[in-house]
Design an enzyme around this catalytic site. Structure first.
Site, mmCIF file in Angstrom:
data_model
loop_
_atom_site.group_PDB
_atom_site.id
_atom_site.type_symbol
_atom_site.label_atom_id
_atom_site.label_comp_id
_atom_site.label_asym_id
_atom_site.label_seq_id
_atom_site.Cartn_x
_atom_site.Cartn_y
_atom_site.Cartn_z
ATOM 1 N N ALA A 421 0.822 -1.209 0.000
ATOM 2 C CA ALA A 421 0.000 0.000 0.000
ATOM 3 C C ALA A 421 0.857 1.261 0.000
ATOM 4 C CB ALA A 421 -0.925 -0.018 1.214
ATOM 5 N N ASP A 540 -5.940 -9.840 8.569
ATOM 6 C CA ASP A 540 -5.651 -10.498 7.282
ATOM 7 C C ASP A 540 -4.728 -11.687 7.504
ATOM 8 O OD1 ASP A 540 -5.626 -11.076 4.613
ATOM 9 O OD2 ASP A 540 -4.339 -9.415 4.020
#
Length: 686
Positions: A421, A540
């Site tokens: 990201a 996650d």
């Protein structure tokens, strides 16, 4: 019955009776008459059912080698394959049937002329070259030049009917006849953007390819064509955006720096999920990933770059209008007051010579410079590891002081591992103060990142700075004195757990021992026990986010790598962030609720990945289907050779009520007990 159609049938019957013997020869000798019969065709009224919605009361072009019933059966078989396909995107699926129907059964614009042409060709050829001239006829039919020369000698009535029609030069074919085919622009949008993957599969599929998928490049560009109903969402009157700009459909196609926007399909792989992007390069905000509309632009230093667009917010425009009206009203009031004062002064009243005003430099709101800075970069997602609770004000400062600081001269960059990201992740080497060289994973922040992205980057350092555990990938240091800013992590030689499991699977003619399965699971559970004990939620947890070192050392990580091989593991739910729904419980999918209990559910899926050698959970099902399976409690089945006790533990992790799932402490204890039992049995066997 339509009079023209009745006359057409009458002509066909007369021609057939007159030349029935020769016509039978023509029909039964397709292997000798390739020039006419296999490429030519006639128009028939569509009387099928599967394409009735698109071809009702239409005459369609049919090869004489097949019937409408034959094509109907092929279409039903092809559409049956499409309906059952797991690879078909929902935005593409609705165009599948009209595309198949209009491709295989193009509409005739002039059916009477087409059929007269076909039977006139049959009549002349069979009449002129019957009897002993069969060989000559076959020769003429096979040679286009001779056939064209022969057709020039057709009777007067033939020229009268077809003088100005392109079809008069050849027998009627799909390429030469006056047919209404699929609009080329729409065909290209489907093939190259909206249904790119689906088109590639269809052209190779044995059932669908029999029907015939249009070659878009061979379709002529015509205004009068068969539309599939694809619309490009554009409103040229829309000059501002509401909220985050995800509903903006204006025509602004230049970024805030003046660079032209690139076409979305060139750079965005998942364009099929966003039909508002097809066929255009206008500013948009697909998936609400930004705070305002943006687009891709050319950048000399990068393959691609994104920039926001200079589009005003509708609320701001509304307020600007209100403020302008109020300002005009204020000016009118001031002018009125001045006029009144002038009148009073003319009556002998004294003018006010001076007015004391407050010091404008003493702004009670302080320096507003930071507040005025706008985040012009693309919104970054933080690391999925999240701290539950509110950190203290001095936490970031103290965290940065505790972490070793290095310079870019201390680091050597090697191969790129992926992109996260914040930017790219590299393999590299770090030279420590004691001159010791260690391999590291370098998580770099992209240069010229926005203030918001830089804050997120520092926030992540703050979150993970205190993590010290043998089964957590720990941060070794940071580089914050000069761009690119970097976080340095210990490097794990055997890559991520998912790749490790596949490379040691029966597919690669290898296997793992039950003790090795348990050894991997114990390390992950102990790492998660540590995280949950320090009030961290991972969000996650999956095999792809666990790394493996030599000696089967496993550590939990989350570099947030967006490699293509894992793109199918994430799904955009209701236009929100990409989510790993195959690893998530119902409460996380439906309500966005992430807790230690949701991490326990994910751990159960990781256990399943371990014992299935890295197979994707719910393999063969689309992401929407996976959500339905989870909500309806149709859970993963037991992997082959997985002990019953381990699968029972998975099922406990997937309990519908979060409070009834086991804790990570309990999971670790049970796994260690099983591991010790296996060790004892192994020692006894020795």
């Amino acid at each position: 019955m339509n009079l023209q159609y009745f006359l057409l049938l009458l002509v066909r019957y007369i021609v057939f009776i007159a030349f029935k013997d020769n016509y039978v020869w023509t029909k039964n000798s397709t292997h000798e008459n390739n020039g006419l019969n296999q490429i030519s065709g006639i128009c028939q009224l569509y009387n099928g059912t599967i394409c009735n919605e698109f071809l009702r009361n239409s005459h369609v072009f049919i090869s004489p080698n097949v019937t409408i019933n034959d094509l109907e059966d092929r279409l039903k078989a092809a559409y049956g394959v499409i309906k059952e396909s797991k690879d078909m995107n929902s935005n593409c699926r609705k165009y599948a049937l009209p595309s198949l129907c209009l491709s295989s059964l193009p509409i005739c614009r002039t059916p009477e002329r087409t059929n007269l042409l076909y039977f006139a060709n049959v009549a002349m050829i069979t009449n002129k070259y019957s009897g002993n001239e069969t060989r000559k006829k076959r020769f003429l039919l096979k040679d286009p030049k001779n056939r064209h020369s022969f057709l020039k000698k057709k009777p007067v009535y033939y020229n009268d009917v077809f003088t100005n029609d392109v079809s008069s030069k050849y027998p009627p074919t799909k390429e030469s006849e006056n047919l209404k085919r699929i609009c080329r622009e729409e065909c290209e949008l489907l093939e190259n953007e909206l249904c790119q993957k689906e088109y590639a599969i269809a052209k190779r599929h044995p059932v669908i390819s029999v029907v015939g998928v249009e070659e878009c490049q061979k379709i002529p560009r015509e205004k009068d064509c068969s539309s599939l109903g694809i619309t490009i969402e554009v409103d040229d009157a829309e000059d501002c955006y509401w909220e985050d700009g995800s509903s903006y459909r204006g025509i602004e196609n230049v970024s805030i720096s003046g660079k032209p926007c690139l076409r979305w399909s060139w750079l965005m792989k998942e364009i099929s999920d966003f039909p508002e992007l097809i066929g255009q390069n206008y500013c948009r905000n697909p998936g609400k990933v930004e705070k305002n509309p943006w687009c891709f632009v050319d950048d000399q230093s990068l393959d691609r770059s994104i920039e926001p667009c200079n589009i005003p917010k509708c609320v701001d425009k509304l307020w600007l209008t209100i403020i302008s009206i109020l300002a005009l009203a204020a000016v009118a009031v001031v002018l009125t007051s001045v006029l009144i004062l002038k009148k009073k002064s003319s009556r002998g009243m004294k003018n006010i010579q001076s007015i004391n005003t407050p010091n404008a430099g003493n702004n009670i709101y302080g320096n507003s410079q930071l507040n005025s800075n706008q985040d012009t970069g693309r919104m970054n997602l933080n690391s999925s590891i999240e701290l539950v609770g509110i950190p203290s004000k001095n936490m970031e400062k103290n965290s940065l002081l505790r972490i070793p600081h290095f310079t870019l001269q201390d680091v050597e960059f090697f191969e790129e591992l992926g992109e996260g990201a914040f930017g790219k992740v590299y393999k590299g080497q770090l030279t420590q103060p004691n001159k010791k060289i260690v391999n590291v994973a370098i998580k770099a922040l992209k240069e010229n990142a926005s203030i918001k992205t830089q804050q997120d980057f520092r926030r992540e350092i703050e979150l993970i700075s205190d993590l010290k555990h043998q089964n957590i990938v720990c941060i070794l240091g940071v580089i914050l004195n000069k761009e690119p800013y970097c976080m340095l992590f210990e490097y794990m030689a055997n890559g991520d757990l998912h790749e490790f499991l596949i490379s040691n699977s029966p597919i690669e003619k290898k296997t793992l021992l039950q003790l090795e399965f348990l050894q991997i699971a114990i390390q992950i559970s102990e790492g998660m026990e540590y995280l949950s004990g320090h009030h961290y939620v991972h969000r996650d947890l999956a095999a792809r986010n666990c790394l493996v070192n030599e000696g089967l050392i496993v550590k939990i990580s989350d570099f947030g790598l967006s490699r293509d091989i894992y793109s199918s593991d994430y799904y955009r739910v209701q236009s929100k962030s990409l989510l790993p729904v195959r690893w998530m419980p119902s409460e996380s999918i439906l309500y966005g609720k992430f807790t230690t209990e949701s991490d326990i559910w994910s751990f159960g899926v990781v256990l399943w990945e371990i014992y299935s050698y890295g197979m994707q959970p719910y393999c063969g099902y689309s992401n929407p289907e996976v959500i339905h399976l989870i909500r309806s409690r149709q859970l993963l089945s037991c992997p082959e050779n997985c002990p019953t006790a381990v699968y029972s533990l998975m099922m406990e992790c997937w309990h519908e009520q979060a409070v009834k799932r086991p804790t990570f402490s309990d999971i670790s204890h049970r796994l260690k007990t099983w591991y010790d039992g296996h060790v004892k049995i192994s020692n006894q066997n020795i």
